[in-house]
Motif scaffolding. Structure first.
Motif, PDB file in Angstrom:
ATOM      1  N   MET A 103      51.051  33.221  53.475  1.00  0.00           N
ATOM      2  CA  MET A 103      52.352  33.063  54.086  1.00  0.00           C
ATOM      3  C   MET A 103      52.451  34.041  55.258  1.00  0.00           C
ATOM      4  SD  MET A 103      56.139  34.207  52.718  1.00  0.00           S
ATOM      5  CE  MET A 103      56.201  33.225  51.283  1.00  0.00           C
ATOM      6  N   ALA A 104      52.826  33.534  56.420  1.00  0.00           N
ATOM      7  CA  ALA A 104      53.041  34.391  57.583  1.00  0.00           C
ATOM      8  C   ALA A 104      54.390  35.096  57.438  1.00  0.00           C
ATOM      9  CB  ALA A 104      53.013  33.558  58.852  1.00  0.00           C
ATOM     10  N   VAL A 105      54.385  36.413  57.639  1.00  0.00           N
ATOM     11  CA  VAL A 105      55.595  37.215  57.532  1.00  0.00           C
ATOM     12  C   VAL A 105      55.821  37.909  58.866  1.00  0.00           C
ATOM     13  CG1 VAL A 105      56.741  39.103  56.327  1.00  0.00           C
ATOM     14  CG2 VAL A 105      55.173  37.609  55.076  1.00  0.00           C
ATOM     15  N   ASP A 106      57.004  37.730  59.419  1.00  0.00           N
ATOM     16  CA  ASP A 106      57.391  38.406  60.650  1.00  0.00           C
ATOM     17  C   ASP A 106      58.399  39.486  60.298  1.00  0.00           C
ATOM     18  OD1 ASP A 106      55.928  36.693  62.482  1.00  0.00           O
ATOM     19  OD2 ASP A 106      57.412  35.148  62.001  1.00  0.00           O
ATOM     20  N   VAL A 107      58.181  40.701  60.810  1.00  0.00           N
ATOM     21  CA  VAL A 107      59.079  41.818  60.552  1.00  0.00           C
ATOM     22  C   VAL A 107      59.568  42.359  61.890  1.00  0.00           C
ATOM     23  CG1 VAL A 107      59.332  44.090  59.497  1.00  0.00           C
ATOM     24  CG2 VAL A 107      57.810  42.405  58.453  1.00  0.00           C
ATOM     25  N   ARG A 108      60.854  42.660  61.958  1.00  0.00           N
ATOM     26  CA  ARG A 108      61.439  43.238  63.168  1.00  0.00           C
ATOM     27  C   ARG A 108      62.664  44.043  62.774  1.00  0.00           C
ATOM     28  NH1 ARG A 108      66.051  40.529  63.960  1.00  0.00           N
ATOM     29  NH2 ARG A 108      66.185  38.324  63.446  1.00  0.00           N
ATOM     30  N   TRP A 109      63.127  44.886  63.714  1.00  0.00           N
ATOM     31  CA  TRP A 109      64.369  45.606  63.478  1.00  0.00           C
ATOM     32  C   TRP A 109      65.529  44.628  63.535  1.00  0.00           C
ATOM     33  CZ3 TRP A 109      63.535  49.886  61.272  1.00  0.00           C
ATOM     34  CH2 TRP A 109      62.541  50.771  61.674  1.00  0.00           C
ATOM     35  N   ALA A 110      66.494  44.808  62.679  1.00  0.00           N
ATOM     36  CA  ALA A 110      67.700  43.977  62.687  1.00  0.00           C
ATOM     37  C   ALA A 110      68.505  44.289  63.942  1.00  0.00           C
ATOM     38  CB  ALA A 110      68.543  44.253  61.441  1.00  0.00           C
ATOM     39  N   THR A 111      69.178  43.272  64.432  1.00  0.00           N
ATOM     40  CA  THR A 111      70.036  43.422  65.607  1.00  0.00           C
ATOM     41  C   THR A 111      71.448  42.961  65.253  1.00  0.00           C
ATOM     42  OG1 THR A 111      69.713  41.175  66.463  1.00  0.00           O
ATOM     43  CG2 THR A 111      68.053  42.847  67.082  1.00  0.00           C
ATOM     44  N   ALA A 112      72.338  43.054  66.208  1.00  0.00           N
ATOM     45  CA  ALA A 112      73.723  42.632  66.001  1.00  0.00           C
ATOM     46  C   ALA A 112      73.823  41.140  65.664  1.00  0.00           C
ATOM     47  CB  ALA A 112      74.560  42.959  67.240  1.00  0.00           C
ATOM     48  N   LYS A 113      72.755  40.395  65.818  1.00  0.00           N
ATOM     49  CA  LYS A 113      72.744  38.961  65.507  1.00  0.00           C
ATOM     50  C   LYS A 113      72.387  38.674  64.049  1.00  0.00           C
ATOM     51  CE  LYS A 113      71.395  37.815  70.196  1.00  0.00           C
ATOM     52  NZ  LYS A 113      70.387  37.228  71.065  1.00  0.00           N
ATOM     53  N   ASP A 114      72.141  39.728  63.243  1.00  0.00           N
ATOM     54  CA  ASP A 114      71.604  39.546  61.900  1.00  0.00           C
ATOM     55  C   ASP A 114      72.517  39.853  60.721  1.00  0.00           C
ATOM     56  OD1 ASP A 114      68.957  38.705  62.667  1.00  0.00           O
ATOM     57  OD2 ASP A 114      68.564  40.780  63.258  1.00  0.00           O
ATOM     58  N   PRO A 115      73.849  39.902  60.882  1.00  0.00           N
ATOM     59  CA  PRO A 115      74.658  40.265  59.709  1.00  0.00           C
ATOM     60  C   PRO A 115      74.541  39.279  58.553  1.00  0.00           C
ATOM     61  CG  PRO A 115      76.079  39.635  61.527  1.00  0.00           C
ATOM     62  CD  PRO A 115      74.680  39.738  62.063  1.00  0.00           C
ATOM     63  N   GLU A 116      74.399  37.996  58.829  1.00  0.00           N
ATOM     64  CA  GLU A 116      74.272  36.998  57.755  1.00  0.00           C
ATOM     65  C   GLU A 116      72.990  37.210  56.960  1.00  0.00           C
ATOM     66  OE1 GLU A 116      76.197  34.490  56.568  1.00  0.00           O
ATOM     67  OE2 GLU A 116      77.845  34.976  57.927  1.00  0.00           O
ATOM     68  N   ALA A 117      71.893  37.474  57.665  1.00  0.00           N
ATOM     69  CA  ALA A 117      70.614  37.699  56.981  1.00  0.00           C
ATOM     70  C   ALA A 117      70.694  38.941  56.111  1.00  0.00           C
ATOM     71  CB  ALA A 117      69.483  37.823  58.002  1.00  0.00           C
ATOM     72  N   LEU A 118      71.261  40.027  56.654  1.00  0.00           N
ATOM     73  CA  LEU A 118      71.414  41.243  55.852  1.00  0.00           C
ATOM     74  C   LEU A 118      72.281  40.987  54.630  1.00  0.00           C
ATOM     75  CD1 LEU A 118      71.844  44.171  58.416  1.00  0.00           C
ATOM     76  CD2 LEU A 118      70.023  43.866  56.754  1.00  0.00           C
ATOM     77  N   ALA A 119      73.392  40.304  54.826  1.00  0.00           N
ATOM     78  CA  ALA A 119      74.306  40.037  53.719  1.00  0.00           C
ATOM     79  C   ALA A 119      73.625  39.237  52.620  1.00  0.00           C
ATOM     80  CB  ALA A 119      75.546  39.307  54.226  1.00  0.00           C
TER      81      ALA A 119
END
Length: 161
Positions: free
Chosen positions: A1-17
């Protein structure tokens, strides 16, 4: 499985939640309201200084798969900063697929690129899976420190002093 990792940005509140809500259930806490978790994530991503805390997000198959919550502290040993890994969490549906390894690899790469000398973390002594996971990276177990916490009444006591 390919996994992409990046710093969260202001566009990511739903993913964090989404991850916060699953974390609460995993750690046997009261279930979180997704709307409340999204609002908290939005506030943290919009208002807090990136020097204070960071969230790394892992994505697999277009879905959020996990997160790492870290803070950078100054100074560390020999005036090198250190990264404190507060939480590393992989969603149940993505476990044992390299997501945790990708998150730790991303954080280690960030440390090397930015002159951060080490990653410190804690885990419960009963969490054999986590201990095995970090052992695979060569993590050293240090018995030099005792984990302490000021919360609730202790915070009020300290604030009065």
């Amino acid at each position: 499985m390919a996994v992409d990792v990046r710093w969260a940005t202001a566009k990511d509140p739903e993913a964090l939640a989404t991850v916060f809500c699953e974390m609460a259930v995993h750690y046997r806490q009261s279930p979180l309201d997704h709307g409340r978790a999204t609002a908290a994530a939005r506030r943290w991503l919009d208002e807090e200084s990136p020097a204070y805390s960071h969230f790394a997000l892992a994505f697999a198959g277009g879905e959020v798969a996990g997160l790492a919550s870290v803070a950078i502290a100054h100074p560390g040993i020999d005036l090198e900063r250190l990264m404190f890994l507060k939480d590393l969490f992989v969603r149940e549906s993505a476990r044992n697929r390299g997501v945790g390894q990708a998150l730790v690899g991303f954080l280690a790469g960030q440390c090397l690129a930015k002159g951060i000398g080490r990653i410190d973390l804690t885990t419960e002594d009963w969490n054999e899976g986590a201990l095995r996971f970090y052992d695979r990276f060569g993590a050293e177990r240090h018995g030099q420190k005792i984990f302490l916490r000021l919360s609730s009444e202790a915070l009020r006591t300290a604030a009065k002093s």
